[in-house]
Design a protein around this motif. Structure first.
Motif, PDB file in Angstrom:
ATOM      1  N   SER A  16       0.830  -1.209   0.000  1.00 22.24           N
ATOM      2  CA  SER A  16       0.000   0.000   0.000  1.00 22.24           C
ATOM      3  C   SER A  16       0.866   1.260   0.000  1.00 22.24           C
ATOM      4  O   SER A  16       0.488   2.276  -0.581  1.00 22.24           O
ATOM      5  N   ASP A  17       2.040   1.208   0.648  1.00 19.44           N
ATOM      6  CA  ASP A  17       2.954   2.351   0.629  1.00 19.44           C
ATOM      7  C   ASP A  17       3.460   2.601  -0.786  1.00 19.44           C
ATOM      8  O   ASP A  17       3.583   3.753  -1.219  1.00 19.44           O
ATOM      9  N   LEU A  18       3.779   1.538  -1.500  1.00 18.49           N
ATOM     10  CA  LEU A  18       4.251   1.678  -2.886  1.00 18.49           C
ATOM     11  C   LEU A  18       3.150   2.246  -3.787  1.00 18.49           C
ATOM     12  O   LEU A  18       3.407   3.114  -4.624  1.00 18.49           O
ATOM     13  N   ILE A  19       1.938   1.766  -3.592  1.00 22.58           N
ATOM     14  CA  ILE A  19       0.817   2.275  -4.399  1.00 22.58           C
ATOM     15  C   ILE A  19       0.561   3.746  -4.089  1.00 22.58           C
ATOM     16  O   ILE A  19       0.343   4.557  -4.992  1.00 22.58           O
ATOM     17  N   GLU A  20       0.638   4.112  -2.812  1.00 18.30           N
ATOM     18  CA  GLU A  20       0.440   5.500  -2.421  1.00 18.30           C
ATOM     19  C   GLU A  20       1.534   6.398  -3.006  1.00 18.30           C
ATOM     20  O   GLU A  20       1.264   7.506  -3.479  1.00 18.30           O
ATOM     21  N   THR A  21       2.762   5.912  -3.001  1.00 14.27           N
ATOM     22  CA  THR A  21       3.871   6.673  -3.581  1.00 14.27           C
ATOM     23  C   THR A  21       3.677   6.832  -5.085  1.00 14.27           C
ATOM     24  O   THR A  21       3.885   7.915  -5.640  1.00 14.27           O
ATOM     25  N   LEU A  22       3.269   5.768  -5.739  1.00 15.62           N
ATOM     26  CA  LEU A  22       3.018   5.835  -7.183  1.00 15.62           C
ATOM     27  C   LEU A  22       1.878   6.805  -7.484  1.00 15.62           C
ATOM     28  O   LEU A  22       1.974   7.596  -8.432  1.00 15.62           O
ATOM     29  N   LEU A  23       0.830   6.773  -6.678  1.00 16.95           N
ATOM     30  CA  LEU A  23      -0.289   7.699  -6.860  1.00 16.95           C
ATOM     31  C   LEU A  23       0.171   9.152  -6.702  1.00 16.95           C
ATOM     32  O   LEU A  23      -0.169  10.013  -7.517  1.00 16.95           O
ATOM     33  N   THR A  24       0.959   9.430  -5.679  1.00 14.55           N
ATOM     34  CA  THR A  24       1.452  10.786  -5.440  1.00 14.55           C
ATOM     35  C   THR A  24       2.382  11.245  -6.558  1.00 14.55           C
ATOM     36  O   THR A  24       2.285  12.381  -7.035  1.00 14.55           O
ATOM     37  N   ALA A  25       3.279  10.363  -6.988  1.00 12.08           N
ATOM     38  CA  ALA A  25       4.198  10.713  -8.083  1.00 12.08           C
ATOM     39  C   ALA A  25       3.430  10.982  -9.373  1.00 12.08           C
ATOM     40  O   ALA A  25       3.741  11.935 -10.105  1.00 12.08           O
ATOM     41  N   THR A  26       2.414  10.175  -9.642  1.00 14.32           N
ATOM     42  CA  THR A  26       1.592  10.381 -10.841  1.00 14.32           C
ATOM     43  C   THR A  26       0.854  11.717 -10.758  1.00 14.32           C
ATOM     44  O   THR A  26       0.765  12.442 -11.752  1.00 14.32           O
ATOM     45  N   ALA A  27       0.350  12.039  -9.575  1.00 13.07           N
ATOM     46  CA  ALA A  27      -0.352  13.321  -9.396  1.00 13.07           C
ATOM     47  C   ALA A  27       0.599  14.492  -9.618  1.00 13.07           C
ATOM     48  O   ALA A  27       0.222  15.495 -10.224  1.00 13.07           O
ATOM     49  N   ILE A  28       1.821  14.382  -9.135  1.00  9.80           N
ATOM     50  CA  ILE A  28       2.799  15.465  -9.321  1.00  9.80           C
ATOM     51  C   ILE A  28       3.135  15.642 -10.799  1.00  9.80           C
ATOM     52  O   ILE A  28       3.182  16.767 -11.305  1.00  9.80           O
ATOM     53  N   VAL A  29       3.351  14.534 -11.502  1.00 10.64           N
ATOM     54  CA  VAL A  29       3.659  14.608 -12.938  1.00 10.64           C
ATOM     55  C   VAL A  29       2.469  15.200 -13.702  1.00 10.64           C
ATOM     56  O   VAL A  29       2.639  16.051 -14.584  1.00 10.64           O
ATOM     57  N   ALA A  30       1.260  14.768 -13.351  1.00  9.47           N
ATOM     58  CA  ALA A  30       0.065  15.305 -14.025  1.00  9.47           C
ATOM     59  C   ALA A  30      -0.100  16.790 -13.733  1.00  9.47           C
ATOM     60  O   ALA A  30      -0.482  17.561 -14.620  1.00  9.47           O
ATOM     61  N   LEU A  31       0.207  17.199 -12.516  1.00  7.60           N
ATOM     62  CA  LEU A  31       0.113  18.619 -12.157  1.00  7.60           C
ATOM     63  C   LEU A  31       1.104  19.449 -12.974  1.00  7.60           C
ATOM     64  O   LEU A  31       0.772  20.528 -13.459  1.00  7.60           O
ATOM     65  N   ILE A  32       2.296  18.927 -13.142  1.00  7.42           N
ATOM     66  CA  ILE A  32       3.307  19.629 -13.947  1.00  7.42           C
ATOM     67  C   ILE A  32       2.873  19.677 -15.419  1.00  7.42           C
ATOM     68  O   ILE A  32       3.036  20.698 -16.088  1.00  7.42           O
ATOM     69  N   ALA A  33       2.297  18.584 -15.918  1.00  7.41           N
ATOM     70  CA  ALA A  33       1.860  18.532 -17.315  1.00  7.41           C
ATOM     71  C   ALA A  33       0.623  19.396 -17.551  1.00  7.41           C
ATOM     72  O   ALA A  33       0.371  19.816 -18.691  1.00  7.41           O
ATOM     73  N   LEU A  34      -0.130  19.673 -16.515  1.00  7.68           N
ATOM     74  CA  LEU A  34      -1.354  20.457 -16.650  1.00  7.68           C
ATOM     75  C   LEU A  34      -1.066  21.909 -17.023  1.00  7.68           C
ATOM     76  O   LEU A  34      -1.822  22.523 -17.773  1.00  7.68           O
ATOM     77  N   PHE A  35       0.027  22.452 -16.538  1.00  3.77           N
ATOM     78  CA  PHE A  35       0.345  23.855 -16.811  1.00  3.77           C
ATOM     79  C   PHE A  35       0.559  24.126 -18.309  1.00  3.77           C
ATOM     80  O   PHE A  35      -0.033  25.066 -18.847  1.00  3.77           O
ATOM     81  N   PRO A  36       1.389  23.328 -19.022  1.00  4.57           N
ATOM     82  CA  PRO A  36       1.536  23.611 -20.457  1.00  4.57           C
ATOM     83  C   PRO A  36       0.245  23.401 -21.256  1.00  4.57           C
ATOM     84  O   PRO A  36      -0.003  24.119 -22.225  1.00  4.57           O
ATOM     85  N   VAL A  37      -0.578  22.453 -20.833  1.00 12.28           N
ATOM     86  CA  VAL A  37      -1.846  22.230 -21.542  1.00 12.28           C
ATOM     87  C   VAL A  37      -2.758  23.446 -21.375  1.00 12.28           C
ATOM     88  O   VAL A  37      -3.331  23.941 -22.349  1.00 12.28           O
ATOM     89  N   ALA A  38      -2.865  23.945 -20.148  1.00 17.17           N
ATOM     90  CA  ALA A  38      -3.698  25.131 -19.902  1.00 17.17           C
ATOM     91  C   ALA A  38      -3.132  26.351 -20.639  1.00 17.17           C
ATOM     92  O   ALA A  38      -3.883  27.148 -21.200  1.00 17.17           O
ATOM     93  N   SER A  39      -1.808  26.481 -20.659  1.00 14.68           N
ATOM     94  CA  SER A  39      -1.177  27.600 -21.373  1.00 14.68           C
ATOM     95  C   SER A  39      -1.452  27.508 -22.871  1.00 14.68           C
ATOM     96  O   SER A  39      -1.749  28.513 -23.523  1.00 14.68           O
ATOM     97  N   TRP A  40      -1.341  26.312 -23.420  1.00 15.44           N
ATOM     98  CA  TRP A  40      -1.591  26.110 -24.852  1.00 15.44           C
ATOM     99  C   TRP A  40      -3.031  26.478 -25.201  1.00 15.44           C
ATOM    100  O   TRP A  40      -3.275  27.172 -26.193  1.00 15.44           O
ATOM    101  N   LEU A  41      -3.993  26.035 -24.373  1.00 13.99           N
ATOM    102  CA  LEU A  41      -5.394  26.387 -24.634  1.00 13.99           C
ATOM    103  C   LEU A  41      -5.617  27.893 -24.522  1.00 13.99           C
ATOM    104  O   LEU A  41      -6.370  28.475 -25.309  1.00 13.99           O
ATOM    105  N   GLY A  42      -4.973  28.527 -23.552  1.00 18.16           N
ATOM    106  CA  GLY A  42      -5.087  29.975 -23.426  1.00 18.16           C
ATOM    107  C   GLY A  42      -4.524  30.697 -24.640  1.00 18.16           C
ATOM    108  O   GLY A  42      -5.135  31.645 -25.144  1.00 18.16           O
ATOM    109  N   LEU A  43      -3.381  30.243 -25.128  1.00 18.51           N
ATOM    110  CA  LEU A  43      -2.781  30.867 -26.315  1.00 18.51           C
ATOM    111  C   LEU A  43      -3.628  30.643 -27.564  1.00 18.51           C
ATOM    112  O   LEU A  43      -3.748  31.535 -28.408  1.00 18.51           O
TER     113      LEU A  43
END
Length: 189
Positions: A16-43
């Motif tokens: 469960s610790d490994l799954i939680e770590t994977l979930l958190t890491a995935t959320a961080i990567v998705a959060l970082i990827a969200l900024f360029p997508v939002a910027s692209w749509l704004g542009l």
């Protein structure tokens, strides 16, 4: 906890610790990827709205019109100010040497004979005010910000739900292991 759970060979790390770590890491990567997508749509929005503003500004012309009737004063009701809707009154104006008459938007309380600035199309008919560069920028900012906030909320909801499910699973696992360690309910008295 996060860094320790990155090492699966640690004897204190559970599945469960490994799954939680994977979930958190995935959320961080998705959060970082969200900024360029939002910027692209704004542009993209800025580009399309700027093009629309240019077309509208080329097709709309500001002229002076003279009101033929007085606009009524705005009433204040128990529900609030009643003057929030556009008010239209008849007016006269000339466009390319031809006289025109028709309804135009005015403020409440505009007296008869007032010269009002309004917009007409190439045929001299009343039209809406064209978009400006500021309107295009505002739309782009709102689209980019809304996209980022919507993605952030969806990501936070998924991450929170995932963490909740992991915690429930971890609690159930603790209960099973404690029951196994303690043995039958009456044997440890």
């Amino acid at each position: 906890m996060f860094w320790r759970s990155l090492h699966p060979k640690d004897p204190l790390t559970r599945r469960s610790d490994l799954i939680e770590t994977l979930l958190t890491a995935t959320a961080i990567v998705a959060l970082i990827a969200l900024f360029p997508v939002a910027s692209w749509l704004g542009l993209r929005t800025w580009s399309s709205q700027s093009a629309l503003a240019s077309r509208q500004q080329a097709d709309a012309h500001q002229i002076s019109a003279v009101t033929l009737v007085a606009a009524p004063a705005a009433a204040v009701t128990s529900l609030g100010y009643a003057g929030d809707k556009p008010l239209r009154v008849d007016a006269d104006w000339a466009w390319q040497g031809h006289p025109h008459r028709g309804p135009i938007d005015v403020d409440y309380g505009t007296p008869k004979g007032t010269t009002v600035q309004t917009w007409v199309d190439d045929a001299g008919n009343p039209t809406a005010r064209p978009l400006t560069g500021i309107d295009a920028q505002s739309a782009a900012i709102m689209v980019g910000l809304s996209t980022w906030l919507a993605g952030l909320m969806a990501l936070a909801a998924c991450w929170g739900f995932g963490r909740y499910r992991i915690w429930c699973s971890r609690d159930a696992q603790w209960d099973r292991e404690l029951a196994r360690f303690l043995g039958p309910a009456g044997s440890h008295r």
